[in-house]
Design an enzyme around this catalytic site. Structure first.
Site, PDB file in Angstrom:
ATOM      1  CG  HIS A 237      -2.170  -0.947   0.799  1.00  0.00           C
ATOM      2  ND1 HIS A 237      -2.231  -2.246   1.217  1.00  0.00           N
ATOM      3  CD2 HIS A 237      -3.250  -0.751  -0.002  1.00  0.00           C
ATOM      4  CE1 HIS A 237      -3.310  -2.803   0.711  1.00  0.00           C
ATOM      5  NE2 HIS A 237      -3.949  -1.918  -0.031  1.00  0.00           N
TER       6      HIS A 237
ATOM      7  CD  GLU B  97      -9.379  -8.072  -2.245  1.00  0.00           C
ATOM      8  OE1 GLU B  97      -8.425  -7.413  -2.673  1.00  0.00           O
ATOM      9  OE2 GLU B  97     -10.169  -7.623  -1.396  1.00  0.00           O
TER      10      GLU B  97
ATOM     11  CG  ASP C  94      -4.958  -8.435  -1.313  1.00  0.00           C
ATOM     12  OD1 ASP C  94      -3.878  -8.602  -0.715  1.00  0.00           O
ATOM     13  OD2 ASP C  94      -5.728  -7.499  -1.054  1.00  0.00           O
TER      14      ASP C  94
ATOM     15  CB  CYS D 219      -9.938  -2.072  -8.724  1.00  0.00           C
ATOM     16  SG  CYS D 219     -10.208  -3.237  -7.383  1.00  0.00           S
TER      17      CYS D 219
END
Ligand code: PEP
Ligand code: MG
Length: 590
Positions: A199, A441, A465, A512
């Site tokens: 992240h 995910e 993920d 995404c």
């Protein structure tokens, strides 16, 4: 030709956020306690004991303050966690042992306390009992706090103190610290550790700050004040760059400027292939400050609103009202374009410090996202109500992260129904038809996509993920980054299975994860039948550019090749060939 400047040195890492910057380095050292052992004089024993007792009192006050805030924001049960810290501070045996070392061995307070505390930690950590092992972690925290007070160390490195432009170098940057970076002063950053889809890396791309991670021990080798050039395209940090290097990078920037012109020409154009296939191209955002970049980069709304950034870097949970205001602002500003709000995905590498959650051995496999929300119904309820209320302000959709099976999905949907019933009873307006989707995910979700599709209106594939869970390669760990392969056949087949299941059940499927923003990989996703791509705003123009230069049948041929190939590198090479052939100018920059 000018003389090469002495000492150009190149450090290589993983390129995670594009762009080049140059400037002075600022090294953020990890907060460490240097515990020296001094023998104090007889006359200093009493003042030393006083100093130690003062540090305990100060620590007690700090912990009580935190406890008070947690009780207010989360409840008594959560606040009770700090009782263990307070009890340890009161532990007479521990305190007496420290006093004994100060009195009898004439040890300075920090040395005495550190010695005794470490003994306790080792003893607790070595016991085969989960509860006691957790107490070792508590003791660790407590020890650090007392030592901070004794040594008058301020909290960790405070980025708010940066007042001139620099390139930040550190061992690691947490997502919460990265979210606070001020672009005015932080030209770029490089870290020793980290992976492409951590992240921290994702935030760097959103903030449009060039960044390189996994540069081994760069934070040890460089010093504050060194001059460097950071190349976020190729993952390089070049210290003391020569004139030749600077000249080459000047050329690169010129190429980039001419590409930017081409990209801005298509800003308001649709993301449509040469043969007319329309792809929904949206943006990933973290908060309301990203509204402007979504518009200025020509995205069609938001495909992923990572709401967890509203929960971190603050001392208490955001209320329903506060969240409603933010969601409403984003929905209204982007109306009539859709905004897909993802429910809270805390955990993994994103933590809210005020929640004081116990450390886990495998946070990415632990109490994260929907698992955490279903176990914290009050917290989840506040968010669901806020999203539902905002749904009348624009085209709001909502999706759940980390769905692993049907039960979780049904429980989450049931919570939504409960919130809807409450709002109806309270006569608070919301959109009864708000579309709800699931992120795919986790491999289990991809494999039962047919079942899940019957309970949602869309899928959004979270490849960041999905890749880490399928290939068992931690997305934040540079040591396994070579295994983290988006073009691994297993990933391609899972994406294809998900998209096909979605279409069989009459719903759409988007991607995404970060690969949606990679112009090399976007054609493959389109060929696999993906309906929507959502990426960080700064990379949206490049993805649109390549879509507009691509033919659907070329993308489909690429997908066909990938589905029948066993080699990740061959698939990647073919993706590069297709992308370069369609849009050569996108690749001149690097
Ligand atoms: C993903 O996993 O691909 C995703 C988009 O979610 P996040 O990166 O926030 O985990
Ligand atoms: Mg995810």
């Amino acid at each position: 030709m000018s003389e090469p400047s002495k000492g150009e040195k190149v450090f290589r890492g993983i390129a995670v956020s594009a762009g080049v910057c140059r400037g002075k380095i600022l090294v953020m050292h990890r907060a460490r306690h240097f515990i020296s052992h001094r023998e104090i004089e007889e006359k200093d024993i009493a003042p030393e004991i006083k100093r130690f007792e003062q540090s305990l009192a100060q620590t007690r006050k700090q912990i009580s303050d935190v406890q008070h805030k947690v009780i207010q924001s989360m409840g008594v049960k959560e606040g009770d966690i700090f009782d263990a810290h307070l009890l340890m501070l009161e532990d007479r045996v521990l305190v007496d042992e420290v006093l004994k070392l100060i009195r009898e061995k004439k040890a300075n307070a920090e040395f005495a306390f550190h010695t005794v505390a470490e003994r306790y930690i080792d003893a607790l950590a070595g016991v085969d009992d989960d509860y006691l092992r957790e107490r070792a972690a508590d003791m660790h925290d407590l020890t650090a706090r007392v030592l901070d007070n004794l040594l008058e160390v301020k909290d960790s490195f405070d980025l708010r103190h940066i007042s001139e432009p620099c390139i930040l170098i550190g061992h690691d940057l947490s997502p919460s610290v990265t979210a606070q970076l001020n672009k005015k002063f932080v030209l770029g950053f490089a870290t020793d550790i980290g992976g492409q889809t951590s992240h921290t890396a994702i935030l760097a791309r959103s903030l449009d700050i060039p960044a390189v991670v996994g540069v081994q021990n760069i934070s040890e080798e460089l010093e504050t004040g060194d001059y460097a050039l950071l190349d976020g395209y190729n993952g390089l940090v070049i210290v003391n760059p020569t004139d030749k290097t600077l000249f080459e990078y000047g050329q690169l920037e010129k190429n980039r400027a001419s590409l930017e012109e081409k990209l801005s020409e298509i800003k308001t154009q649709p993301a449509v292939t040469l043969d007319g296939k329309l792809i929904v191209l949206s943006a990933n955002i973290e908060d309301q400050n990203d509204i402007e970049p979504v518009k200025s980069h020509g995205a069609e709304g938001v495909g992923l609103f990572r709401t967890e950034f509203l929960f971190i870097n603050r001392e208490s949970l955001p209320t329903e009202e506060e969240q409603y205001e933010v969601y409403k602002q984003v929905a209204a500003a982007l109306n009539p374009n859709p905004v897909i709000i993802r429910t809270l995905d805390l955990g993994g590498d994103k933590f809210a410090s005020h929640l004081q959650l116990a450390q886990e051995m495998n946070p990415f496999l632990g109490w994260r996202a929907i698992r955490f929300c279903l176990a914290q119904p009050e917290l989840f309820r506040a968010q669901l109500r806020a999203i539902l209320r905002a749904s009348v302000e624009g085209k709001v959709k909502m999706m759940y992260p980390m769905i692993s099976g049907l039960d979780e999905l049904k429980q989450a949907n049931a919570m939504v129904e409960k919130c809807k019933a409450e709002l109806r009873a309270e006569k608070i307006p919301f959109n009864e038809e708000m579309k709800i989707g699931a992120m795919i995910e986790i491999p289990s979700a991809a494999l039962i996509a047919d079942t899940l599709a019957k309970h949602v209106k869309f899928f959004s594939i979270g490849t960041n993920d999905l890749i880490q869970y399928t290939l068992a390669a931690d997305r934040t760990n540079e040591k396994v980054s070579h295994l983290y392969e988006p073009t691994h056949p297993a990933i391609i087949r899972l994406i294809k299975a998900t998209v096909d299941a979605a279409h069989r059940n009459g719903i759409w499927a988007g991607v995404c994860g970060e690969i949606a923003g990679d112009p090399v990989l976007a054609p493959l996703l389109i060929g696999l039948g993906v309906d929507e791509l959502s990426a960080a705003p700064p990379v949206v123009p490049e993805v649109k550019y390549i879509i507009r230069r691509l033919k659907l049948n070329e993308a489909q041929a690429l997908a066909e090749f990938a589905l029948n190939c066993d080699s990740p590198s061959e698939i990647y090479s073919r993706c590069q060939e297709v992308a370069r052939a369609a849009a050569p100018s996108l690749f001149e920059k690097s």
